[in-house]
Design an enzyme around this catalytic site. Structure first.
Site, PDB file in Angstrom:
ATOM      1  N   HIS A   1     -12.716  -0.992  -7.295  1.00  0.00           N
ATOM      2  CA  HIS A   1     -13.938  -0.163  -7.346  1.00  0.00           C
ATOM      3  C   HIS A   1     -13.637   1.323  -7.112  1.00  0.00           C
ATOM      4  CE1 HIS A   1     -15.422  -0.024  -2.832  1.00  0.00           C
ATOM      5  NE2 HIS A   1     -14.140   0.221  -2.916  1.00  0.00           N
TER       6      HIS A   1
ATOM      7  N   ASP B   1       0.882  -1.176   0.000  1.00  0.00           N
ATOM      8  CA  ASP B   1       0.000   0.000   0.000  1.00  0.00           C
ATOM      9  C   ASP B   1       0.914   1.218   0.000  1.00  0.00           C
ATOM     10  OD1 ASP B   1      -2.191   1.961   0.736  1.00  0.00           O
ATOM     11  OD2 ASP B   1      -3.313   0.120   1.082  1.00  0.00           O
TER      12      ASP B   1
ATOM     13  N   ASP C   1       3.578   2.754  -4.901  1.00  0.00           N
ATOM     14  CA  ASP C   1       2.428   3.237  -5.650  1.00  0.00           C
ATOM     15  C   ASP C   1       2.041   2.158  -6.663  1.00  0.00           C
ATOM     16  OD1 ASP C   1       0.746   4.439  -7.469  1.00  0.00           O
ATOM     17  OD2 ASP C   1       1.946   6.256  -7.709  1.00  0.00           O
TER      18      ASP C   1
HETATM   19  C1  LIG Z   1     -10.737   1.203  -0.286  1.00  0.00           C
HETATM   20  S1  LIG Z   1      -9.173   0.975   0.427  1.00  0.00           S
HETATM   21  C2  LIG Z   1      -9.103  -0.767   0.651  1.00  0.00           C
HETATM   22  C3  LIG Z   1      -8.066  -1.192   1.648  1.00  0.00           C
HETATM   23  C4  LIG Z   1      -8.021  -2.692   1.940  1.00  0.00           C
HETATM   24  N1  LIG Z   1      -7.804  -3.477   0.738  1.00  0.00           N
HETATM   25  C5  LIG Z   1      -9.275  -3.097   2.643  1.00  0.00           C
HETATM   26  O1  LIG Z   1     -10.218  -3.505   1.962  1.00  0.00           O
HETATM   27  O2  LIG Z   1      -9.347  -2.964   3.864  1.00  0.00           O
HETATM   28  C6  LIG Z   1      -8.089   1.263  -0.935  1.00  0.00           C
HETATM   29  C7  LIG Z   1      -6.626   1.174  -0.586  1.00  0.00           C
HETATM   30  O3  LIG Z   1      -5.857   1.543  -1.736  1.00  0.00           O
HETATM   31  C8  LIG Z   1      -4.743   2.264  -1.271  1.00  0.00           C
HETATM   32  N2  LIG Z   1      -4.200   3.090  -2.359  1.00  0.00           N
HETATM   33  C9  LIG Z   1      -4.769   4.171  -2.940  1.00  0.00           C
HETATM   34  N3  LIG Z   1      -3.972   4.669  -3.889  1.00  0.00           N
HETATM   35  C10 LIG Z   1      -2.877   3.879  -3.928  1.00  0.00           C
HETATM   36  C11 LIG Z   1      -1.706   3.856  -4.729  1.00  0.00           C
HETATM   37  N4  LIG Z   1      -1.525   4.768  -5.703  1.00  0.00           N
HETATM   38  N5  LIG Z   1      -0.775   2.894  -4.510  1.00  0.00           N
HETATM   39  C12 LIG Z   1      -0.971   1.965  -3.534  1.00  0.00           C
HETATM   40  N6  LIG Z   1      -2.084   1.910  -2.739  1.00  0.00           N
HETATM   41  C13 LIG Z   1      -3.015   2.862  -2.943  1.00  0.00           C
HETATM   42  C14 LIG Z   1      -5.302   3.102  -0.148  1.00  0.00           C
HETATM   43  O4  LIG Z   1      -4.281   3.603   0.702  1.00  0.00           O
HETATM   44  C15 LIG Z   1      -6.236   2.117   0.535  1.00  0.00           C
HETATM   45  O5  LIG Z   1      -5.603   1.411   1.561  1.00  0.00           O
END
Ligand SMILES: C[S@@+](CC[C@H](N)C(=O)[O-])C[C@H]1O[C@@H](n2cnc3c(N)ncnc32)[C@H](O)[C@@H]1O
Length: 349
Positions: A258, A213, A240
């Site tokens: 999503h 993440d 990222d």
């Molecule tokens: C809706 S959350 C879901 C988190 C986890 N999978 C859960 O369901 O509990 C989306 C995740 O994507 C991560 N995220 C967003 N942009 C990102 C990026 N560019 N690279 C890596 N992770 C990212 C966010 O930090 C977040 O933890």
């Protein structure tokens, strides 16, 4: 998902009065805000040992206005959240029990996130999303959701806790229906605080894992992984996912795709397909699947959150198949679970 804030005067078995329906829905944000208020004040926790008078609850909640709290609880009791057992005395119901913090199956953190002042600010700009297709969060704050959260530590903590809360809800049904054993090294991409991956690793001792993440988010996974004794089988990787994902045998992404439009979703999936070792691995999405028809659907309401907040969308099975094909993958099957989440399995095309 419907809430009843107006009395239903229709005789039993007959179609609901459409005026009544519209008034229920038009006042629908009020139950959401009252739920948030009760969760924030920990009213359900104060009632854990049994019924209490509202005066004690108002005091226990830090000295809030007793009459105002009474009216909030009376309103919530009319939709089955708390019950007034005698004048001014309230008790928990099965629904209000779910507002307690830290109990098994609790929805406390997700309620704190879904109707908090930040959400109200964002949804006040909902018309902007409908006119332009762009996010309301950008209009409200000047930033897209994840960029905004990087700058607001308190809101980011609320969001991360809500995601972990949702994972806690679905993990049982998902582990029951889908066999993650034999996937070698499984990378949880956008894995947040590692709740899902930790549960999968605990169930399958032969599996290794990588939680990936954004660096400041994934740092929050370390205490859980360490405390569960999983550090020797689980790496933590900050980065990222648009730049790339670590090499692994298989990938799982829960509530990640999503969040993004089709082009960005395909970019994430392509990175997984590219980094996947060997040809027998799987890319597993844990997401809602929108079914055809007009049945009540949590997915269709969370789709509004995606429209206003994340800029992504909830998808049909066909939408997922299309995304995978653009990323060099093929939809293999959709495994339904006893939760609203499905495991959507893809393999290399
Ligand atoms: C809706 S959350 C879901 C988190 C986890 N999978 C859960 O369901 O509990 C989306 C995740 O994507 C991560 N995220 C967003 N942009 C990102 C990026 N560019 N690279 C890596 N992770 C990212 C966010 O930090 C977040 O933890």
């Amino acid at each position: 998902m419907t809430v009843s804030s107006a009395p239903n005067t229709a005789p039993k078995g007959s179609a609901p009065d459409p005026r009544n329906q519209i008034l229920q829905f038009a006042t629908g944000y009020m139950p959401a805000i009252c739920l948030h208020t009760a969760a924030k004040l920990k009213i359900a926790d104060l009632l854990a040992a049994g019924p209490r008078p509202v005066a004690e609850l108002a005091w226990g909640a830090g000295g809030v206005n007793e009459n105002a709290l009474y009216r909030v609880l009376r309103a919530l009791a009319c939709i089955g959240v708390f019950t007034e057992t005698a004048p001014g005395i309230f008790a928990n119901t099965a629904a209000s029990e779910l507002l307690r913090a830290g109990t098994p199956g609790s929805l406390h953190e997700i309620v704190l996130w879904l109707a908090d002042p930040f959400h109200l600010r964002v949804f006040a700009e909902f018309m902007h999303s409908v006119k332009t297709g762009a996010t309301a969060v950008k209009k409200a704050t000047g930033f897209e959701a994840f960029d905004y959260l990087q700058q607001d530590a308190a809101e980011h903590a609320v969001f991360n806790a809500a995601m972990t809360n949702l994972s806690a809800w679905l993990i049982g049904p998902v582990l029951e229906e889908y066999d993650f054993g034999g996937l070698g090294t499984l990378a949880d991409v956008g894995g947040g605080h590692g709740f899902l991956l930790a549960a999968i690793l605990q169930k399958h001792p032969g599996l290794r894992g990588i939680v990936c993440d954004l660096p400041d988010v994934v740092a929050g996974a370390k205490p859980r992984i360490d405390s569960l004794g999983l550090a020797s089988r689980c790496e933590i990787a900050g980065g990222d996912f648009f730049q790339g994902v670590p090499p692994a045998d298989s990938y799982v992404l829960k509530s990640v795709i999503h969040d993004w439009d089709d082009a960005r979703s395909v970019a994430i999936l392509k990175n997984c397909a590219r980094a996947m070792r060997g040809s027998g691995g799987k890319v597993l999405l844990i997401e809602f699947v929108i079914d055809p028809g007009n049945e009540p659907s949590l997915a269709k309401w969370i789709d509004m959150e995606m429209l206003a907040m994340a800029g992504g969308r909830e998808r049909t099975e066909r939408d997922f198949a299309e995304l995978f094909s653009q990323a060099g993958l093929r939809l293999a099957r959709v495994v339904r679970t006893k939760s609203p989440y499905c495991v959507i399995e893809a393999v290399k095309a």
